[in-house]
Design an enzyme around this catalytic site. Structure first.
Site: not given
Ligand code: 8X3
Length: 250
Positions: A137, A150
């Protein structure tokens, strides 16, 4: 992709499903993995190439190895693994974030991706052939506010992919990572626990990527000649400059 066997995790929806569709349209044989059996089976029934459905949670180590080691012989030689399963849970600073959200992200995005890779690898190493593509990501390239865990999970995907590429180098197995920015899927709905208005606000004034855009890029990565490895690809909507800078139209 004709007659190649492709295993895709998180194939029930979003990027995984769009990629499965694209691969099948190009003649690939598919192993579709996900947690929601009925949806996966209904989807599999619409595809014209041979499909085998595996139902497991990537975070469940025992289930992962049991499912992959128990594949029928015709599906055991996997040419391409697409580690797509993963999600964001919550959007909070470290001091107030939920430990359960952290566990969910680390267990699937990091440990789950590693378990599936380890389970698929022996036959690739034996055959000295194969290709692994991991879904990173933009969050695995830059950290943004309220995304520390995350982002950590996606930085881990990036690090694991680099390590895997080193370890598998003597075996001629390709390892690549794709890092999408904003993609309009169930991603934000899951992150915001079903709060649709918060989820939709993420895409306000922006033309985000759609799952098919990422599927197209994955297809390109998977279709290059054997001597070419797309090692690292960042895919952003034009209106997104990086993890935090987005030009929204009023
Ligand atoms: C997802 C993209 O920009 O929301 O992995 O992290 S973001």
């Amino acid at each position: 992709m004709e007659n190649k066997t492709v295993l895709i995790t998180g194939a029930t929806s979003g990027i995984g499903r769009a990629t499965a569709q694209k691969m099948s349209d190009a003649g690939a044989r598919l192993i579709l993995c996900g947690r929601r059996k009925e949806i996966l089976e209904a989807f599999a029934a619409t595809l014209s190439t041979p499909v085998h459905v595996l139902v497991f949670d990537v975070a469940d180590k025992t289930a992962v190895f049991k499912a992959i080691e128990g594949l029928p012989p015709a599906f055991q030689a996997i040419d391409l693994l697409i580690n797509n399963a993963g999600n964001a849970h919550g959007f909070d600073p470290v001091q107030t974030a939920s430990l359960d959200d952290w566990d969910a992200m680390i267990d699937s995005n990091v440990k789950g991706l590693m378990y599936v890779t380890k389970a698929v690898l022996p036959q690739m190493v034996d055959r000295k052939s194969g290709h692994i593509i991991n879904l990173g990501s933009i969050a695995g390239k830059e950290v943004y506010p309220k995304g520390s865990v995350y982002c950590s999970s996606k930085f881990a995907v990036d690090a694991f992919s680099q390590g895997l590429r080193i370890d598998l180098n003597p075996f001629g197995i390709r390892v690549g990572t794709i890092h999408p920015g904003m993609v309009h899927t169930e991603f934000s709905k899951v992150r915001f626990k079903g709060d649709t208005s918060r989820a939709e606000a993420v895409y306000e004034g922006v033309t985000p990527l759609v799952a098919e855009d990422v599927a197209d890029a994955l297809f390109y990565m998977a279709s290059t000649p054997a001597h070419v490895n797309v090692a690292d690809l960042v895919l952003l909507p034009t209106q997104q400059a990086n993890a935090t800078v987005v030009h929204r139209k009023k």
